[in-house]
Scaffold this active site. Structure first.
Site, PDB file in Angstrom:
ATOM      1  N   GLY A  22       0.825  -1.206   0.000  1.00 18.91           N
ATOM      2  CA  GLY A  22       0.000   0.000   0.000  1.00 18.91           C
ATOM      3  C   GLY A  22       0.851   1.243   0.000  1.00 18.91           C
ATOM      4  CG  ASN A  23      -0.322   4.620  -1.686  1.00 11.93           C
ATOM      5  OD1 ASN A  23      -1.045   5.447  -1.149  1.00 11.93           O
ATOM      6  ND2 ASN A  23      -0.699   3.943  -2.767  1.00 11.93           N
ATOM      7  NE  ARG A  24       5.131   6.557   4.495  1.00 15.45           N
ATOM      8  CZ  ARG A  24       5.324   5.797   5.579  1.00 15.45           C
ATOM      9  NH1 ARG A  24       4.410   5.737   6.521  1.00 15.45           N
ATOM     10  NH2 ARG A  24       6.437   5.107   5.715  1.00 15.45           N
ATOM     11  CB  SER A  25      -2.863   7.966  -0.599  1.00 14.74           C
ATOM     12  OG  SER A  25      -4.046   8.680  -0.847  1.00 14.74           O
TER      13      SER A  25
END
Ligand code: CTP
Length: 240
Positions: A46-49
């Site tokens: 995943g990512n930090r958005s």
């Protein structure tokens, strides 16, 4: 008693006041958040958005009278009142949802941080640890570029770019490569997780405009105001 939550009252009031805005009669699809690409049943890439930019864009479009379809990856935020929300996890699910939502829409504002790659073969069962000191590697395959995939003549597409270096050069090139009506570029590290953004706008002629540091809600209002000017004149109701 039956008190209506204050967010509902504010949301309903904003929706009502927005009905006569310049986007009345228009349908805008907004994507938000990051995608989760499964490795196994309990793990993902995943990512930090946070979803904050996309949710602010959805609210800004509602404020100007649009019908808003919000396609969002996992987030903790409450969606704006009156947005039609589709929740997704993976890039593949987001592609399917965006295809369906844009089929009858005027614009797509692609604020989601879509994973460019996903694990090639997610495991159906939990991946077990191997012996100590063992190295493992992960094979990735490319996801479909959603913005590029849903390109059609009457859909106004706005994209985002999050860069860590050479912001302006990458932004101009990215807008051109995807043939976007507008590209919003910002510094990935400064923007993700913040409620502010210092953005560059690149228009269809490649002209670059540097905006000052703004709250994401204010940046969203500017982007949606630009969108209003980019839409072709409305079709007569009988042709819709
Ligand atoms: N995007 C998309 N589908 C993908 C990947 C990205 O629609 N599979 C959209 C994003 O929502 C965003 C824009 O494309 O609007 C970002 O473009 P991209 O070239 O993917 O940007 P980065 O991932 O930031 O690019 P790079 O990997 O080149 O840094």
């Amino acid at each position: 008693g039956r008190l209506v939550p204050v967010e509902t009252l504010v949301g309903a009031t904003r929706w009502l006041l927005g009905r006569t805005g310049d986007l009345a009669g228009r349908t805008v699809v907004v994507t938000a958040g990051g995608t989760h690409e499964p490795l196994d049943p309990v793990r993902f890439l995943g990512n930090r958005s946070s979803g904050a930019m996309g949710f602010a864009l959805a609210q800004a479009a509602l404020d100007r009278g649009a019908e808003v379809r919000l396609v969002t990856g996992p987030t903790n935020l409450d969606p704006p009142y009156a947005a039609a929300v589709t929740r997704v996890e993976t890039a593949a699910e987001m592609l399917a949802a965006v295809r369906a939502a844009t089929a009858t829409a005027d614009a797509l504002v692609m604020a989601a941080a879509v994973a460019d790659y996903r694990p090639a073969s997610p495991s159906p069962s939990k991946i077990k640890k191997r012996s100590a000191g063992d190295q493992r590697s992960l094979e990735l395959v490319e996801n479909v570029d959603i913005l590029a995939a849903v390109d059609r003549p009457n859909l106004v597409r706005i994209g985002f770019a999050a860069e860590t270096d050479h912001l302006e050069r990458h932004a101009v090139e990215k807008r051109r490569a995807k043939g976007l009506a507008l590209l919003v570029a910002n510094d990935a590290v400064a923007t993700i997780g913040s409620d502010h953004s210092t953005a560059l706008l690149v228009d269809a002629d490649g002209a670059v405009e540097r905006l000052p540091m703004l709250a994401k809600t204010d940046l969203a209002a500017i982007i949606i105001e630009r969108l209003g000017a980019l839409l072709p004149p409305p079709r007569p109701a009988k042709d819709r």
